[in-house]
Design an enzyme around this catalytic site. Structure first.
Site, PDB file in Angstrom:
ATOM      1  CG  HIS A 185      33.087  32.033  40.029  1.00 23.75           C
ATOM      2  ND1 HIS A 185      32.879  31.958  41.391  1.00 23.75           N
ATOM      3  CD2 HIS A 185      33.664  33.237  39.806  1.00 23.75           C
ATOM      4  CE1 HIS A 185      33.306  33.071  41.952  1.00 23.75           C
ATOM      5  NE2 HIS A 185      33.789  33.861  41.025  1.00 23.75           N
ATOM      6  CG  HIS A 206      38.650  33.269  46.956  1.00 20.54           C
ATOM      7  ND1 HIS A 206      39.992  33.477  46.850  1.00 20.54           N
ATOM      8  CD2 HIS A 206      38.131  33.725  45.795  1.00 20.54           C
ATOM      9  CE1 HIS A 206      40.287  34.051  45.699  1.00 20.54           C
ATOM     10  NE2 HIS A 206      39.168  34.214  45.040  1.00 20.54           N
ATOM     11  NE  ARG A 216      40.772  43.355  42.870  1.00 15.98           N
ATOM     12  CZ  ARG A 216      41.356  42.358  43.521  1.00 15.98           C
ATOM     13  NH1 ARG A 216      42.174  42.606  44.538  1.00 15.98           N
ATOM     14  NH2 ARG A 216      41.151  41.102  43.166  1.00 15.98           N
TER      15      ARG A 216
END
Length: 758
Positions: free
Chosen positions: A45, A91, A112
Site C-alpha cells: 500500500h 479503503h 486530508r
C-alpha cells in the site's frame, strides 16, 4: 538496540530477500522497531513495489499541471488565479472488516490529502462495489459503507456529489470503497509536504494517537482474506486495525491548517495517512534531503502503555504534521488553541549525515526524549523512496480466448425487450439520498447525472465564473475481457460524461483495484490496464496527476475482476447558466450524435454489456472505437453544451451520454427524469438496444435541421431517433412501456432489493 528474531520480519509482511535488503541499507541487523518501520513503509500500500514499474508509463505532465504524482494530491491551474487539487484513494480492506468506520475514515483520509496541499475540500465522490444483493451480509456492507460516508461527509461539511454503485458476485468477499475528493485554493497558497531548514520543528496537529489504527490500511491492503466466506474469513485480530474517525475534529483541523497556511506559519505540511507518523516524518525528510529526530514521548496518546512501534505506525485519524520555524511556535499554538486543535512538538529537522563517498544522507531517528536514547536510526529515503521494485511475472490468462469466443453478440435474442430494459433500470437514488450534495451551495449538477458540476467558488478564492466537472467511471465487465481496451474505453466514457456538462478534460486520477499481484494473470491485467489508460490519455492529451493502487483484493484464492476506476476533472470556462441535463420537452426531435456503430458495419457488440452479464454471459469481444471520430464528437458536444453554460441561446434542450445499458437505457433514463415519453424509430434488435461503447449521445432539439447542420460542419455523424411526446416510451415494435412504469422501476429497484433482505 537488540536484533529481532528471524521470524518477526515475516509476521510484518517482509520477505527474506527484503530482510536482506534492509540489512544492506543499515549495514547491520535491524532491531524490532526498525523492522516495524520498514514493514509498514515497504508494504504494498505504501511503497507500490509491484506497480511502480508500470505506472511510469503514464503521461503525467502538461502546462497546466502544478503538481503531479508523488505528492498528497495532484494540482492543476484552473485559471483566474485558482488551483484545483484532486485525489482518489481506496479503503477496501478496512471497509470489508468494519464498513462504517472503514468508509468514514476513507473520507477523512482523502479530505486530508487535499487540504494538506492548501486546498479547501469542495466535494467528494464515492465509487462503490459490492456482491449481488442476495444475502444479508451484502446489505450490512452496503448500509454500513453508505452510512459511514454520509455520517463523516455530512458532519465535516463537504458535499458528496456523485459516484458509482456496482453489484457483482466477484466483490462478495471483497467490497471496493473508493473515495475521490476535489478542493480549490489560491495558487499562491500551494504548499508541499517537504521538511526543510535545520532546526525547524515538526508539530503534530489534531487527535491523540491510539491503538485503533495500528497497522491499519498499510497492513490490511497488503494481504487478501483467506477464506471463501467473506464474514468468516476475516481474522478477528485484524479488526482493531480499522481506524476510528471523528469528523468534528477533522473540521477543526481543516480550518486550523488553512489559517496556518494563510498566515505563512508553515514551511511544509503532510497528513498522517497510511503508516502514520513514520510515513509523514520519513517522507517530508526525504523530500527535503534532511534528517529528522522524533521523540516518541512527546506524542499525545489516547491510551497509556503504547510502545514506540505502536506510536510510530498507528494510523489514528485526524492528524497532520506541520514543519514550522521555532520563531512561529507561539503563533502556531495560539492559532491551534483558537480552533481547539492539539499542537505538540514531536520532531526536529536535523542536518543530513556525511557519508564516506562525499554524499549526505538524512536519517530518521526515533528517540526516547529529544536528547535521550536513540531507539531506531534509518535513512529517511530508504523508508520513503527505496522500497524494493518488483517486475513480477505476467501471464495472459490461459482461458481468455475461450471466454472471448463465447460472444453473446451473435446469439439469437430471446425474451422480452420490455422486461430486459426494466431489469437494467436501477438508480442509486437510495444511496445519494443519504448524502448532502448541496453544502456550500456550489453544486450545479449533483448525483445521478452524467457528471457532477460545481461553481468554482469558496472562501478565500479569487472571483471567477468558471466551473469544474467531475466523473468517476469503471467497467469491470469490459476489463475482465480486455483490460487494455476496457480501460481505454473507460477513460473515453469519463470524458463523454464531462462533455454532457460542457467541460473540457484537464486531468485524470485513477484507483487501480486488482487481485493478488503474486498471481501472474493479475499482474498481466494490471500492466495491460495501465497501458490502456496511457493509450487513451495520450490520444486525448490528458495528464494523469495522481492515483492509488489497491492490490490483494482476493478471497479464498479468487481474485476480483480487474477494476480500474477513472476519475476525471474538467473545467467549464464560463458557468453562468446550468447545462440542459436530461429534461427534454414535448415535441423535441431526438438525435443520436456520434457513430451509430462501434466499428464500421460489424454487428453491435454485446460482449461485456450489462444486458449480457445479467444473463450470465460474461464472454465476448470488447470493440474499440475510432479515436479521431470520437474526438470530433466530444469536441462538438463540449462546444454545444459549453455555450449554454456561458449563457448563449440554443436549440439543444437535453443531452445524455449513451453508456451502461446502451441506447435503450439512456432513452428510458431521460423519460424517467423528464416525465415525457418518446416515439423512437425501429432499431436493429437487442444488439442496438443494449450495446455499449463510448462516444454516442442522445440530444434533444427544438430545431433539428440547425443541429444537424452544425454537426455536419464539425464532421460529426447524427441519426434521427424520433420525437419526445406522450406518456409512453415506444421503440419501434420492440419496447412499449409507460412513463410511470419506467420512473417507478428506476426509482424503487435498489430500495426494494435491499428491503427483501430484512
Amino acid at each position: 538496540m537488540s536484533s529481532p528474531p528471524q521470524s518477526l520480519h515475516r509476521a510484518l509482511g517482509l520477505s527474506d530477500d527484503e530482510l536482506d535488503d534492509i540489512k544492506t541499507v543499515l549495514g547491520r541487523d535491524p532491531n524490532h522497531l526498525e523492522l516495524a518501520l520498514f514493514g509498514v513503509m515497504w508494504s504494498e500500500h505504501c511503497s507500490y513495489k509491484s506497480s511502480r514499474l508500470h505506472l511510469r508509463r503514464l503521461p503525467t505532465t502538461a502546462p497546466h499541471v502544478l503538481v503531479g504524482p508523488g505528492e498528497n494530491a495532484g494540482v492543476i491551474d484552473a485559471g483566474d488565479g485558482i488551483a484545483v487539487a484532486i485525489r482518489i484513494e481506496s479503503h477496501n480492506h478496512p471497509s470489508a472488516i468494519e464498513p462504517y468506520q472503514g468508509a468514514a475514515t476513507g473520507v477523512g483520509g482523502i479530505l486530508r490529502d487535499v487540504f494538506t496541499m492548501g486546498a479547501r475540500p469542495l466535494a467528494v465522490m464515492d465509487p462503490l462495489f459490492f456482491g449481488e444483493l442476495t444475502d444479508a451480509r451484502q446489505r450490512w456492507l452496503v448500509e454500513g459503507v453508505v452510512s459511514g460516508i454520509s455520517g463523516y461527509g455530512n458532519s465535516v461539511g463537504v458535499p458528496t456529489i456523485g459516484g458509482e454503485l456496482t453489484f457483482d458476485d466477484c466483490y462478495r468477499s471483497n467490497p471496493l470503497v473508493n473515495v475521490l475528493c476535489v478542493g480549490a485554493l489560491p495558487k499562491e497558497r500551494l504548499v508541499l509536504g517537504v521538511a526543510s531548514g535545520v532546526g525547524n520543528l515538526a508539530v503534530l496537529l489534531g487527535s491523540r494517537t491510539g491503538r485503533d489504527g495500528i497497522g491499519g490500511v498499510s497492513v490490511l491492503a497488503s494481504a487478501g482474506f483467506s477464506g471463501e466466506d467473506g464474514a468468516a474469513s476475516i481474522d478477528d485480530a485484524k479488526r482493531p486495525s480499522v481506524q476510528v474517525g471523528d469528523p468534528y475534529e477533522e473540521k477543526r483541523l481543516i480550518e486550523a491548517c488553512l489559517e496556518l497556511l494563510d498566515g505563512g506559519l508553515v514551511v511544509g505540511i503532510q497528513d498522517l495517512g497510511g503508516a502514520g507518523l513514520v510515513c509523514a516524518t520519513s517522507e517530508t525528510a526525504a523530500r527535503g534531503g534532511v534528517g529528522m529526530d522524533v521523540d516518541v514521548t512527546a506524542v499525545p496518546l489516547r491510551e497509556p502503555g503504547l510502545v514506540p512501534f505502536e506510536i510510530m505506525t498507528s494510523e489514528s485519524q485526524e492528524r497532520m504534521l506541520a514543519i514550522i520555524t521555532p520563531e512561529n511556535l507561539d503563533a502556531v499554538r495560539a492559532l491551534c488553541d483558537k480552533w481547539e486543535v492539539r499542537a505538540a512538538v514531536v520532531g526536529r529537522v536535523v542536518a543530513p549525515l556525511s557519508r564516506r563517498d562525499g554524499t549526505t544522507q538524512g536519517m530518521l531517528r526515533i528517540r526516547n526524549g529529544f536528547d535521550g536514547e536513540v531507539l531506531a536510526e534509518v535513512p529517511a529515503s530508504a523508508l520513503a523512496d527505496e522500497a524494493p521494485l518488483y517486475d513480477r511475472p505476467r501471464e495472459r490468462p490461459s482461458t481468455l480466448d475461450q471466454v472471448r469466443a463465447d460472444d453473446p453478440t451473435f446469439d439469437e435474442p430471446v425474451g422480452s425487450p420490455n422486461d430486459d430494459l426494466l431489469d437494467l433500470l436501477v438508480d442509486p437514488v437510495w444511496v445519494y439520498r443519504q448524502y448532502d450534495s448541496q453544502l456550500f451551495l456550489n453544486t450545479v449538477v449533483g448525483p445521478g447525472r452524467d457528471a457532477a458540476l460545481l461553481r468554482l467558488a469558496g472562501p478565500g478564492l479569487p472571483s471567477s465564473t468558471r466551473g469544474i466537472a467531475l466523473s468517476t467511471d469503471s467497467n469491470p465487465r469490459w476489463c475482465a475481457l480486455d483490460p487494455r481496451n476496457g480501460t481505454a474505453l473507460t477513460v473515453f466514457e469519463g470524458v463523454a460524461n464531462l462533455a454532457c456538462v460542457g467541460a473540457k478534460p484537464k486531468a485524470v486520477v485513477n484507483c487501480l483495484n486488482f487481485g493478488n499481484p503474486e498471481h501472474p494473470e493479475v499482474m498481466w491485467q494490471l500492466s495491460e490496464s495501465i497501458d490502456g489508460m496511457a493509450d487513451a490519455c495520450v490520444a486525448l492529451e490528458i495528464p494523469v496527476i495522481g492515483g492509488n493502487v489497491s492490490l490483494y483484493n482476493e478471497s479464498g484464492g479468487s481474485d476480483i475482476d480487474p477494476t480500474p476506476v477513472i476519475g476525471l476533472l474538467g473545467v467549464v470556462d464560463e458557468l453562468v447558466a446550468p447545462p440542459p441535463g436530461w429534461n427534454w420537452r414535448e415535441g423535441n426531435v431526438l438525435v443520436l450524435v456520434g457513430a451509430q456503430r462501434a466499428d464500421g458495419e460489424r454487428p453491435f457488440p454485446l460482449g461485456g454489456s450489462r444486458w449480457a452479464t445479467k444473463r450470465g454471459r460474461r464472454g465476448g469481444v470488447v470493440e474499440g472505437v475510432d479515436p479521431v471520430a470520437l474526438l470530433l464528437t466530444l469536441d462538438f458536444v463540449v462546444a454545444e453544451i459549453g455555450s449554454i453554460c456561458a449563457g448563449a441561446a440554443s436549440d439543444v434542450t437535453a443531452v445524455h451520454d449513451v453508456s451502461g445499458g446502451g441506447l435503450a437505457t439512456a432513452l428510458a433514463e431521460m423519460v424517467a427524469a423528464t416525465g415525457v415519453g418518446a416515439e423512437v424509430v425501429e432499431l436493429d434488435g437487442h444488439a442496438e438496444l443494449f450495446s455499449e461503447f463510448p462516444g454516442r449521445f442522445v440530444m434533444a432539439t427544438s430545431d433539428v435541421e440547425a443541429l444537424e447542420e452544425r454537426a455536419r460542419a464539425a464532421g460529426v455523424l447524427t441519426t434521427r431517433l424520433g420525437v419526445s411526446q406522450g406518456e409512453r416510451l415506444r421503440v419501434g415494435s420492440m419496447i412499449d412501456l409507460s412513463v410511470t412504469q419506467i420512473a417507478s422501476r428506476r426509482r424503487d429497484a435498489l430500495e426494494e432489493a435491499l428491503a427483501t433482505l430484512n
